[in-house]
Write an enzyme that holds these catalytic residues in place. Structure first.
Site, mmCIF file in Angstrom:
data_model
loop_
_atom_site.group_PDB
_atom_site.id
_atom_site.type_symbol
_atom_site.label_atom_id
_atom_site.label_comp_id
_atom_site.label_asym_id
_atom_site.label_seq_id
_atom_site.Cartn_x
_atom_site.Cartn_y
_atom_site.Cartn_z
ATOM 1 N N CYS A 25 -69.084 21.606 -94.160
ATOM 2 C CA CYS A 25 -70.142 21.805 -93.160
ATOM 3 C C CYS A 25 -69.989 23.165 -92.498
ATOM 4 C CB CYS A 25 -70.095 20.700 -92.108
ATOM 5 S SG CYS A 25 -68.528 20.685 -91.203
ATOM 6 N N CYS A 92 -41.087 48.305 -126.166
ATOM 7 C CA CYS A 92 -39.885 48.495 -125.349
ATOM 8 C C CYS A 92 -40.129 48.004 -123.922
ATOM 9 C CB CYS A 92 -39.464 49.962 -125.345
ATOM 10 S SG CYS A 92 -40.677 51.042 -124.571
ATOM 11 N N CYS A 95 -43.051 49.418 -121.909
ATOM 12 C CA CYS A 95 -44.356 48.814 -122.241
ATOM 13 C C CYS A 95 -44.589 47.572 -121.385
ATOM 14 C CB CYS A 95 -44.414 48.413 -123.715
ATOM 15 S SG CYS A 95 -44.182 49.760 -124.870
ATOM 16 N N ASP A 517 -27.589 10.524 -107.671
ATOM 17 C CA ASP A 517 -28.056 9.224 -107.176
ATOM 18 C C ASP A 517 -27.316 8.161 -107.979
ATOM 19 O OD1 ASP A 517 -29.858 7.249 -106.044
ATOM 20 O OD2 ASP A 517 -30.766 7.196 -108.032
ATOM 21 N N ASP A 720 -33.337 9.766 -110.906
ATOM 22 C CA ASP A 720 -34.161 9.202 -111.979
ATOM 23 C C ASP A 720 -35.577 9.745 -111.974
ATOM 24 O OD1 ASP A 720 -35.445 7.889 -109.940
ATOM 25 O OD2 ASP A 720 -34.535 5.947 -110.326
ATOM 26 N N ASP A 724 -36.767 9.785 -106.399
ATOM 27 C CA ASP A 724 -35.902 10.882 -105.961
ATOM 28 C C ASP A 724 -36.639 12.219 -105.887
ATOM 29 O OD1 ASP A 724 -33.561 9.303 -105.797
ATOM 30 O OD2 ASP A 724 -33.355 9.390 -107.965
#
Length: 832
Positions: A25, A92, A95, A517, A720, A724
């Protein structure tokens, strides 16, 4: 990508238009305008709700990054996209810097990373930025660019391999012609130094002038034929004021050739005693540099072996059920999610899916790095690219095309291989000024020798200036980091370690502490029956069956573990009546077995004491369980103590060895767990874990990681990858334990496909090996130039009369690049 009105435009040098998402808006428009007007240097702002864009007029240089940050801080989004270009013609490090600087000047480009080894540019830009503007910018810089379409199919990689093969063949042809034409020139001019009678024979037969004319013709053929590419690329770069390696070669060979032409056709122009030709230098330089490029191209082809092997794992066809239920062979691209797919013994599984019928063992070593085949039956998940061994399977395709696990792995490895490590920033700064500095050094060398050198001074000046130009090519600098990254990340993928971000390679090396963990990382992540001790006169099978029958009435995870143990042993469970849950004590029920009804009571030691039963017979075993962090349960049958049992989340078999390997790397290991402190300390003692953070609520893991970072330094967090995610993001390097098919963990930097902790020491050891490899490459690239440029300039001449021939300079330069790539390839043999 569309080029709608939201595209970034730059009508003048001080005006920028940004796309803005989320405005709904007029008040949104006002909020964005007010925020942007407060930015320093902004003269005026127009925000358009219809086109969803904001046009800013700056008084000085546009600060696009600050404008984007302001819009996002106001609660709106500036959509961004990522584009990859294949860039041809880069030779190289200078470049690479030129292409990056050119692309950064394109309006809308936020970040650029150009990789010399992969010959690709990865560009982060504002959505709507026209891709043609990027391609045009690269073309203007003197290179060719094409848009890379993300395609992990074998056909796409075959096309890329064919392009690389064609380039190697072109270099091989050029090298062949250069050697054929340069060899007679070398023999005519330098043969007499090796075999003195040859010089007299040439003078007596064809004469020295004819020899020079012949050398001129052959050298002209070398420079106009195989050597033309150096001039075609080097001269335009020089004229643009952006010289590169080709410019150095073009200048050096042209200087040697021009001087020789004057000496041959207008010797009177040169001072007395300076008439000499250097055709052999120009011809042999071209041949040696082409030899270096050919060897480099061949070696670079081997750096992407890991990707090639992954692509080769994809099946070409699949046997699916179509029409009236008939099985038919179709191209892999025609397989759709939901198809019934049949795979026979020895065949490669074409796509990801879930087994519907059949039993077999599947070799999943390409995913997990684990050599032991995995049993599959109805309901088991299959991964495309793995090999079915001894049984026929019918499965439902769940992921096809670019959604398969293998396609995700290929994309991850490609992204990691194209990464730019923080260490590369130093290289980029040096190489930006390197070629101009070399040209200035060559010019200085020429004048020093010409003005103060011994006679013939002009000869010395030309030869030493050419040697400086030729020996100082920055190819090795440009290849030092990306080749090691390519080979290192590829080897990691073969070991089941997916580096989602190449930068993790550098960060892993600095690791001081590994925080893990417990549940699902150190342990299997699910409770199982670990111990069952029987009282005298009781047998395992009937006791376990009776206990499991009662526990089957409960939904508790411990109860489910006992039931699962009985099912695994093939026990039939008796029927249960009068089940009663005694709050805080345990459970009681009547079980109907072969010998009539039995009263079964299960609970803690306090429940047994309430029943008047003495548990001291199990005291020693209970103490042992306590030391292992397990809580014993007791079972009574018809008022007699029958068994003691323990349910726990057991350690993965690989966990102790993984912890030991981390300690061998000199790292501290910390465990973060929600378990009570007593249980956590027991597990830590068992595994030799250095530090324990126990009784942590899920939301407290981030705080625990921060505390460990403050006390130890660089931290790796292993989890896992599901609950976590915040801790993985907070850690310096987040490592997610993959579950075979669920690997797309956005918060992690590294994913371990094998699902066990053993991948962590592998990843850290590989990081150390890769960073050591990069350090060796960079040392060689820089030390080589630092040592040999002064040598080429002739600093040792006053001491021992030593000068470096331009031909030796060319050979040394070519060898430097080959050394760097070959050194990187040693990582393919890395063993953790």
């Amino acid at each position: 990508m569309n080029t709608a009105a939201s595209a970034v435009t730059a009508p003048t040098a001080a005006a920028v238009t940004l796309p803005v998402q989320g405005m709904t808006c007029a008040s949104c428009v006002g909020r964005v305008e007010r925020a942007l007007k407060k930015l320093p240097g902004v003269a005026s702002v127009q925000v358009n709700l219809a086109t969803e864009s904001a046009t800013l007029h700056f008084e000085g240089p546009p600060d696009v990054a600050a404008a984007i940050a302001t819009i996002e801080k106001s609660g709106y989004a500036v959509p961004q996209a990522s584009v990859e270009l294949q860039v041809q013609g880069m030779t190289c490090a200078s470049c690479v810097g030129r292409v990056e600087r050119t692309l950064r000047r394109v309006p809308g480009v936020q970040d650029v990373a150009v990789n010399l080894a992969t010959e690709r540019a990865r560009i982060q830009l504002l959505a709507g930025t026209p891709e043609q503007a990027l391609i045009a910018a690269v073309h203007k810089a003197g290179y060719e660019a094409t848009l890379v379409v993300q395609d992990t199919s074998a056909q796409a990689h075959d096309a890329q391999a064919q392009r690389q093969a064609a380039e190697r063949q072109r270099l091989q042809r050029s090298l062949g012609w250069a050697l054929v034409l340069a060899l007679p020139v070398f023999i005519l001019e330098m043969g007499g130094h090796v075999f003195p009678p040859l010089h007299g024979w040439i003078e007596a037969t064809i004469g020295m002038r004819t020899s020079w004319l012949l050398q001129c013709v052959l050298t002209s053929a070398v420079l106009l034929g195989p050597g033309r590419q150096f001039y075609a690329l080097g001269v335009p770069a020089l004229l643009r004021g952006a010289p590169d390696m080709n410019s150095l070669v073009a200048l050096g060979t042209a200087a040697a050739f021009a001087y020789s032409v004057v000496a041959t056709f207008a010797p009177g122009v040169l001072p007395t005693g300076t008439v000499h030709v250097y055709f052999e230098a120009a011809a042999v330089i071209v041949a040696l540099i082409l030899l270096g490029r050919f060897l480099e191209a061949r070696a670079k082809g081997q750096t992407s072996d890991a990707i090639r092997r992954l692509v080769q794992l994809q099946a070409k066809t699949a046997r699916v059920q179509r029409g009236a239920g008939a099985w038919q062979e179709v191209d892999i691209v025609q397989v759709m999610a939901g198809d019934r797919v049949q795979v026979r013994p020895g065949e490669r599984i074409p796509v990801d899916g879930v087994v519907l019928e059949g039993e077999s063992f599947v070799d999943e070593s390409m995913v997990s790095g684990e050599p032991v085949p995995v049993a599959k039956q109805a309901g088991a998940e299959l991964v495309g690219g793995t090999v079915n061994q001894n049984g026929a399977l019918v499965f439902e395709a769940t992921k096809v095309g670019g959604d398969t696990l293998l396609a995700q792995i290929i994309r991850m490895v490609e992204q990691a291989q194209g990464a730019k490590l923080p260490i590369q920033a130093l290289v980029d700064k040096v190489t930006m000024w390197f070629v101009p500095a070399v040209m200035a050094t060559a010019l200085l060398t020429f004048f020093v020798w010409w003005l103060w050198g011994p006679q013939p001074a002009l000869n010395f000046a030309v030869v030493n200036a050419v040697a400086v130009l030729i020996i100082a090519c920055p190819c090795a600098m440009g290849l030092a980091t990306p080749t090691s990254i390519m080979v290192g990340t590829g080897r990691a993928a073969q070991l089941g370690v997916l580096l989602r971000k190449g930068e993790a390679l550098q960060q892993l090396k600095a690791t001081r502490v590994v925080a893990v963990d417990k549940t699902g990382t150190l342990t299997l992540g699910r409770p199982v029956l670990t111990d069952l001790a029987l009282a005298s006169g009781f047998d395992r099978a009937p006791v376990l069956a009776a206990i499991a029958a009662v526990e089957a009435q409960s939904e508790h995870p411990i109860a489910r573990a006992i039931v699962q143990a009985a099912e695994d042993e093939g026990l039939a469970l008796p029927t249960v009546a009068q089940f009663e849950n005694l709050s805080g004590m345990g459970v009681r029920a009547q079980v109907q077995g072969h010998h009539g009804g039995q009263r079964i009571e299960i609970g803690a030691d306090r429940f047994m004491r309430q029943l008047g039963l003495d548990v001291t017979a199990f005291a020693a075993a209970a103490e042992q369980l306590g030391q292992e962090g397990k809580t014993p349960l007791y079972a009574a049958i018809d008022g007699q103590l029958a068994a003691m049992l323990a349910v726990a989340d057991p350690m993965k078999p690989s966990t102790p060895a993984a912890i030991a390997a981390l300690h061998q790397l000199g790292l501290k290991v910390a465990m973060i767990t929600g378990d009570n402190r007593h249980t956590a300390q027991a597990i830590a003692r068992q595994l030799g874990i250095d530090e324990v953070v126990a009784e942590v609520l899920p939301g407290g893991k981030v705080e625990a990681v921060q505390r460990l970072q403050q006390s130890h330094g660089t931290l790796v967090f292993v989890g896992d990858g599901i609950n976590d995610a915040p801790a993985l993001a907070q850690a310096d390097v987040g490592i997610a334990i993959g579950t075979g098919t669920d690997i797309a963990v956005e918060a992690a930097d590294v994913v371990l496909m094998s699902g066990d902790l053993g991948g962590v020491p592998k990843a850290i050891a590989l990081s150390q090996a890769t960073m050591a490899n990069i350090a060796q490459n960079l040392f060689w690239a820089f030390a080589y130039n630092v040592a040999l440029i002064p040598l080429a300039a002739g600093v040792l001449y006053p001491v021992n009369g030593m000068l470096l021939s331009p031909m030796f300079a060319a050979g040394a330069m070519a060898l430097s690049s080959v050394f760097v790539v070959s050194n990187a390839l040693r990582l393919r043999r890395f063993q953790p």
